[in-house]
Design an enzyme around this catalytic site. Sequence first.
Site, PDB file in Angstrom:
ATOM      1  N   SER A 136       9.434  -1.895 -19.467  1.00 22.61           N
ATOM      2  CA  SER A 136       8.535  -2.719 -18.861  1.00 22.61           C
ATOM      3  C   SER A 136       7.485  -2.215 -18.302  1.00 22.61           C
ATOM      4  O   SER A 136       7.169  -1.000 -17.815  1.00 22.61           O
ATOM      5  CB  SER A 136       9.392  -3.553 -17.632  1.00 22.61           C
ATOM      6  OG  SER A 136       8.690  -4.198 -16.818  1.00 22.61           O
ATOM      7  N   TYR A 149      13.750  -2.439  -9.471  1.00 20.20           N
ATOM      8  CA  TYR A 149      13.606  -2.625 -11.105  1.00 20.20           C
ATOM      9  C   TYR A 149      12.344  -1.567 -11.518  1.00 20.20           C
ATOM     10  O   TYR A 149      12.624  -1.148 -12.541  1.00 20.20           O
ATOM     11  CB  TYR A 149      12.877  -4.019 -11.183  1.00 20.20           C
ATOM     12  CG  TYR A 149      12.672  -4.608 -12.470  1.00 20.20           C
ATOM     13  CD1 TYR A 149      13.634  -4.914 -13.297  1.00 20.20           C
ATOM     14  CD2 TYR A 149      11.308  -4.799 -12.779  1.00 20.20           C
ATOM     15  CE1 TYR A 149      13.673  -5.194 -14.391  1.00 20.20           C
ATOM     16  CE2 TYR A 149      11.375  -5.076 -14.196  1.00 20.20           C
ATOM     17  CZ  TYR A 149      12.252  -5.430 -15.021  1.00 20.20           C
ATOM     18  OH  TYR A 149      12.006  -5.984 -16.361  1.00 20.20           O
TER      19      TYR A 149
HETATM   20  N1  LIG Z   1      11.439 -11.582 -18.808  1.00 22.10           N
HETATM   21  C1  LIG Z   1      10.472 -10.628 -18.606  1.00 22.10           C
HETATM   22  O1  LIG Z   1       9.412 -11.000 -17.983  1.00 22.10           O
HETATM   23  C2  LIG Z   1      10.623  -9.042 -18.918  1.00 22.10           C
HETATM   24  C3  LIG Z   1       9.435  -8.229 -18.752  1.00 22.10           C
HETATM   25  C4  LIG Z   1       9.461  -6.979 -19.005  1.00 22.10           C
HETATM   26  C5  LIG Z   1      10.842  -6.579 -19.362  1.00 22.10           C
HETATM   27  N2  LIG Z   1      11.852  -7.113 -19.567  1.00 22.10           N
HETATM   28  C6  LIG Z   1      13.350  -6.622 -20.032  1.00 22.10           C
HETATM   29  O2  LIG Z   1      13.727  -7.235 -21.143  1.00 22.10           O
HETATM   30  C7  LIG Z   1      15.062  -7.271 -21.023  1.00 22.10           C
HETATM   31  C8  LIG Z   1      15.625  -8.852 -21.255  1.00 22.10           C
HETATM   32  O3  LIG Z   1      15.459  -9.568 -20.271  1.00 22.10           O
HETATM   33  P1  LIG Z   1      15.104 -11.186 -20.384  1.00 22.10           P
HETATM   34  O4  LIG Z   1      13.929 -11.504 -19.509  1.00 22.10           O
HETATM   35  O5  LIG Z   1      15.612 -11.501 -21.592  1.00 22.10           O
HETATM   36  O6  LIG Z   1      16.568 -11.581 -19.278  1.00 22.10           O
HETATM   37  P2  LIG Z   1      17.586 -12.428 -19.471  1.00 22.10           P
HETATM   38  O7  LIG Z   1      17.235 -13.648 -19.943  1.00 22.10           O
HETATM   39  O8  LIG Z   1      18.318 -12.478 -18.075  1.00 22.10           O
HETATM   40  O9  LIG Z   1      18.760 -11.507 -20.244  1.00 22.10           O
HETATM   41  C9  LIG Z   1      19.342 -10.388 -19.744  1.00 22.10           C
HETATM   42  C10 LIG Z   1      20.281  -9.848 -20.850  1.00 22.10           C
HETATM   43  O10 LIG Z   1      20.989  -8.774 -20.464  1.00 22.10           O
HETATM   44  C11 LIG Z   1      22.178  -8.972 -20.397  1.00 22.10           C
HETATM   45  N3  LIG Z   1      23.071  -8.022 -19.429  1.00 22.10           N
HETATM   46  C12 LIG Z   1      22.778  -8.322 -18.204  1.00 22.10           C
HETATM   47  N4  LIG Z   1      23.706  -7.445 -17.629  1.00 22.10           N
HETATM   48  C13 LIG Z   1      24.698  -6.795 -18.503  1.00 22.10           C
HETATM   49  C14 LIG Z   1      25.636  -6.063 -18.491  1.00 22.10           C
HETATM   50  N5  LIG Z   1      26.063  -5.267 -17.446  1.00 22.10           N
HETATM   51  N6  LIG Z   1      26.009  -5.663 -19.812  1.00 22.10           N
HETATM   52  C15 LIG Z   1      25.622  -6.225 -21.047  1.00 22.10           C
HETATM   53  N7  LIG Z   1      24.743  -7.107 -20.985  1.00 22.10           N
HETATM   54  C16 LIG Z   1      24.002  -7.329 -19.858  1.00 22.10           C
HETATM   55  C17 LIG Z   1      22.622 -10.522 -20.209  1.00 22.10           C
HETATM   56  O11 LIG Z   1      23.833 -10.959 -20.845  1.00 22.10           O
HETATM   57  P3  LIG Z   1      25.200 -11.083 -20.099  1.00 22.10           P
HETATM   58  O12 LIG Z   1      24.768 -11.892 -18.793  1.00 22.10           O
HETATM   59  O13 LIG Z   1      25.835 -12.305 -21.136  1.00 22.10           O
HETATM   60  O14 LIG Z   1      25.793 -10.053 -19.898  1.00 22.10           O
HETATM   61  C18 LIG Z   1      21.313 -11.063 -21.094  1.00 22.10           C
HETATM   62  O15 LIG Z   1      21.729 -11.389 -22.452  1.00 22.10           O
HETATM   63  C19 LIG Z   1      15.460  -6.754 -19.837  1.00 22.10           C
HETATM   64  O16 LIG Z   1      15.711  -5.453 -19.917  1.00 22.10           O
HETATM   65  C20 LIG Z   1      14.469  -6.994 -18.667  1.00 22.10           C
HETATM   66  O17 LIG Z   1      14.365  -5.796 -17.779  1.00 22.10           O
HETATM   67  C21 LIG Z   1      12.030  -8.725 -19.385  1.00 22.10           C
END
Ligand SMILES: NC(=O)c1ccc[n+]([C@@H]2O[C@H](COP(=O)([O-])OP(=O)(O)OC[C@H]3O[C@@H](n4cnc5c(N)ncnc54)[C@H](OP(=O)(O)O)[C@@H]3O)[C@@H](O)[C@H]2O)c1
Length: 256
Positions: A136, A149
Amino acid sequence: MITFITGASSGIGRALALRLAAEGDAMALAARRADLLADLAETITAEGGRALALACDVTDRRSVEAAVASCEGELGPIDRLVVNAGIGSPSPGTDFVTRHVEKTLEVNLLGAVNTIGAVLPAMVERDLGHVIGISSLAGYRGLPGAAAYCASKAALSTLLESLRMDLRRTGVAVTTVCPGFVRTPMTDRNRFPMPFMVEVDDAARTIARAIASRRAFCAFPRSMALAMAAMRLVPRPLYEWVAARPSSPRMSDTSG
Ligand SMILES: NC(=O)c1ccc[n+]([C@@H]2O[C@H](COP(=O)([O-])OP(=O)(O)OC[C@H]3O[C@@H](n4cnc5c(N)ncnc54)[C@H](OP(=O)(O)O)[C@@H]3O)[C@@H](O)[C@H]2O)c1
């Protein structure tokens, strides 16, 4: 290509899985929510692709190793690993909750370590593969209200950078992806201003392009990436004065 992706049940992981599957990858879909993974696998299959749903918790090394073994058994050796599972919520220093910070590091950093550890040795042995880590822009500097984070993503980015150098003379590529704000369930909860927000399908398209070209680094959207890169160059006292002003947005804000 056989691609193993964590965090495939939601947000960026789900959108990226759909895109890579449409481009021809056989997808191993990992996350905890098996029902959502099964739905996604069905969608991919209905569109003519190949997908395998693998319920797994990245904080549990054995669960990750079992998912990787199932993937290898059913689909074959993993060509691409997308380390995407993550969590993010406020962790203000005025209300420091050890377990919360620990949990964030467990998922975002140690979960990535568990996943990479279960897949990378075989890639190195085959002298072929690609590890993609979804880090990120929040890892560029400490942001107010987001100690857990930011620390988790800074650590993930440096871990990937070291791996990339170590694997330089091998057939294994390492790509660090640093998104800004992407509209997903993770950001839907936020109540602070999120400039330059990107739609999840656009994020998936950008990441898929970086994967296809085996780029070392991909930060987007450009305006946010440039702003955060510039922020890195600002001397610490000035950065902290600006970022910590009461009027500056912080992850722990509840309105906005
Ligand atoms: N959205 C943003 O603005 C943003 C920006 C920069 C980086 N990111 C990064 O992008 C990635 C995806 O984020 P997102 O925004 O798509 O969030 P999201 O929609 O909340 O998805 C998060 C995913 O991680 C999985 N997860 C969480 N804990 C887990 C565990 N213990 N074991 C296995 N899977 C797990 C969840 O699946 P389950 O709950 O089904 O396990 C879900 O599929 C993350 O690493 C986040 O930090 C996001």
